[in-house]
Scaffold this active site. Structure first.
Site, PDB file in Angstrom:
ATOM      1  N   ASN A 272     -16.585  34.044  18.008  1.00  0.00           N
ATOM      2  CA  ASN A 272     -15.340  34.834  18.017  1.00  0.00           C
ATOM      3  C   ASN A 272     -15.298  35.946  19.071  1.00  0.00           C
ATOM      4  O   ASN A 272     -14.533  36.898  18.965  1.00  0.00           O
ATOM      5  CB  ASN A 272     -14.997  35.330  16.602  1.00  0.00           C
TER       6      ASN A 272
ATOM      7  N   GLU B 120     -23.241  52.656  15.445  1.00  0.00           N
ATOM      8  CA  GLU B 120     -23.375  51.594  16.447  1.00  0.00           C
ATOM      9  C   GLU B 120     -23.499  52.180  17.858  1.00  0.00           C
ATOM     10  O   GLU B 120     -24.309  51.701  18.660  1.00  0.00           O
ATOM     11  CB  GLU B 120     -22.181  50.636  16.346  1.00  0.00           C
TER      12      GLU B 120
ATOM     13  N   LYS C 223     -19.211  39.464  23.119  1.00  0.00           N
ATOM     14  CA  LYS C 223     -20.368  38.679  22.684  1.00  0.00           C
ATOM     15  C   LYS C 223     -20.757  37.664  23.767  1.00  0.00           C
ATOM     16  O   LYS C 223     -19.989  37.428  24.715  1.00  0.00           O
ATOM     17  CB  LYS C 223     -20.018  37.993  21.353  1.00  0.00           C
TER      18      LYS C 223
ATOM     19  N   HIS D 298     -16.817  42.039  19.309  1.00  0.00           N
ATOM     20  CA  HIS D 298     -17.139  42.850  18.134  1.00  0.00           C
ATOM     21  C   HIS D 298     -16.417  44.180  18.238  1.00  0.00           C
ATOM     22  O   HIS D 298     -16.275  44.730  19.332  1.00  0.00           O
ATOM     23  CB  HIS D 298     -18.647  43.128  18.063  1.00  0.00           C
TER      24      HIS D 298
ATOM     25  N   TYR E 109     -26.371  44.289  12.618  1.00  0.00           N
ATOM     26  CA  TYR E 109     -25.665  43.555  11.550  1.00  0.00           C
ATOM     27  C   TYR E 109     -26.406  43.648  10.210  1.00  0.00           C
ATOM     28  O   TYR E 109     -26.312  42.727   9.391  1.00  0.00           O
ATOM     29  CB  TYR E 109     -25.495  42.088  11.949  1.00  0.00           C
TER      30      TYR E 109
HETATM   31  P1  GTP Z   1     -17.751  41.911  14.066  1.00  0.00           P
HETATM   32  O1  GTP Z   1     -16.744  42.700  14.834  1.00  0.00           O
HETATM   33  O2  GTP Z   1     -18.559  40.962  14.923  1.00  0.00           O
HETATM   34  O3  GTP Z   1     -18.627  42.792  13.202  1.00  0.00           O
HETATM   35  O4  GTP Z   1     -16.892  40.960  13.112  1.00  0.00           O
HETATM   36  P2  GTP Z   1     -16.085  41.384  11.785  1.00  0.00           P
HETATM   37  O5  GTP Z   1     -16.298  42.830  11.477  1.00  0.00           O
HETATM   38  O6  GTP Z   1     -14.702  40.909  11.967  1.00  0.00           O
HETATM   39  O7  GTP Z   1     -16.795  40.492  10.681  1.00  0.00           O
HETATM   40  P3  GTP Z   1     -18.170  40.760   9.906  1.00  0.00           P
HETATM   41  O8  GTP Z   1     -18.749  42.078  10.295  1.00  0.00           O
HETATM   42  O9  GTP Z   1     -17.919  40.490   8.477  1.00  0.00           O
HETATM   43  O10 GTP Z   1     -19.077  39.587  10.468  1.00  0.00           O
HETATM   44  C1  GTP Z   1     -19.794  39.738  11.688  1.00  0.00           C
HETATM   45  C2  GTP Z   1     -19.743  38.448  12.458  1.00  0.00           C
HETATM   46  O11 GTP Z   1     -20.435  37.429  11.707  1.00  0.00           O
HETATM   47  C3  GTP Z   1     -18.350  37.844  12.658  1.00  0.00           C
HETATM   48  O12 GTP Z   1     -17.674  38.393  13.762  1.00  0.00           O
HETATM   49  C4  GTP Z   1     -18.675  36.383  12.881  1.00  0.00           C
HETATM   50  O13 GTP Z   1     -19.121  36.150  14.218  1.00  0.00           O
HETATM   51  C5  GTP Z   1     -19.834  36.187  11.924  1.00  0.00           C
HETATM   52  N1  GTP Z   1     -19.342  35.664  10.655  1.00  0.00           N
HETATM   53  C6  GTP Z   1     -18.706  36.338   9.668  1.00  0.00           C
HETATM   54  N2  GTP Z   1     -18.391  35.540   8.649  1.00  0.00           N
HETATM   55  C7  GTP Z   1     -18.847  34.312   9.008  1.00  0.00           C
HETATM   56  C8  GTP Z   1     -18.836  33.011   8.386  1.00  0.00           C
HETATM   57  O14 GTP Z   1     -18.332  32.850   7.280  1.00  0.00           O
HETATM   58  N3  GTP Z   1     -19.415  31.990   9.085  1.00  0.00           N
HETATM   59  C9  GTP Z   1     -19.975  32.150  10.307  1.00  0.00           C
HETATM   60  N4  GTP Z   1     -20.514  31.101  10.934  1.00  0.00           N
HETATM   61  N5  GTP Z   1     -20.004  33.339  10.923  1.00  0.00           N
HETATM   62  C10 GTP Z   1     -19.452  34.385  10.281  1.00  0.00           C
HETATM   63 MG    MG Z   2     -18.185  43.696  11.418  1.00  0.00          MG
END
Ligand code: GTP
Ligand code: MG
Length: 151
Positions: free
Chosen positions: A112, A126, A9, A115, A49
């Site tokens: 974080n 994707e 990212k 991805h 997303y």
């Molecule tokens: P990705 O690999 O980026 O898809 O992450 P993930 O699969 O571990 O999590 P998810 O797909 O549920 O969420 C996508 C991204 O949204 C996360 O990696 C975070 O950067 C962001 N995100 C998820 N939950 C939160 C939250 O509660 N607060 C905030 N600020 N960001 C969030």
């Molecule tokens: Mg995800």
């Protein structure tokens, strides 16, 4: 063989973590089959997303992901989708064990650094969203027979 979409990212690129993250996948034995640096449009990111549309953090997530170049990659190898997620760690870096990418390099869920596709189906979608078929290479690494007993 299985493929997954891994993206560093904008914060990971800005913080100089492209090399260390690529290194972890390479040294595990996974094969890099596509890579490019790109700044993604809002529309592209909303598509990527789309499952999260409606979440309170969604607008912030789209702004963050569009804030600079992303290093988009496709990695290939045995069970790479599941292992890629394990190597990344938990969504919230504070819940990620040291030794994982998020557990070693970041703190905030909204920063974080990487991805990874969460299922084989998601990986297919994707990869098709981020890469043209001709951008994904088919090749045999010299170390292949030393990584796998049987291909
Ligand atoms: P990705 O690999 O980026 O898809 O992450 P993930 O699969 O571990 O999590 P998810 O797909 O549920 O969420 C996508 C991204 O949204 C996360 O990696 C975070 O950067 C962001 N995100 C998820 N939950 C939160 C939250 O509660 N607060 C905030 N600020 N960001 C969030
Ligand atoms: Mg995800």
């Amino acid at each position: 063989t299985e493929q997954t979409f891994i993206a560093i990212k904008p914060d990971g690129v800005q913080r100089g973590l492209v090399g260390p993250i690529i290194s972890r996948f390479e040294s595990r034995g996974y094969k890099l089959v596509a890579i490019k640096l790109m700044t993604a449009s809002k529309e592209h990111l909303e598509n990527h997303y789309s499952d999260l549309a409606g979440k309170p953090f969604f607008p912030g997530l789209i702004a963050y992901m569009g804030s600079g170049p992303i290093c988009a990659m496709v990695w290939e190898g045995r069970e790479v989708v599941k292992m890629g997620r394990a190597m990344l760690g938990a969504t919230n870096p504070l819940a990620s064990a040291p030794g994982t990418i998020r557990g070693d390099y970041c703190i905030d869920v909204g920063r974080n650094i990487c991805h990874g596709s969460d299922s084989v189906d998601a990986a297919k979608k994707e990869i098709a969203l981020w890469f043209k078929p001709e951008e994904v290479q088919s090749w045999k690494p010299a170390q292949f027979d030393w990584v796998y007993e049987k291909a």
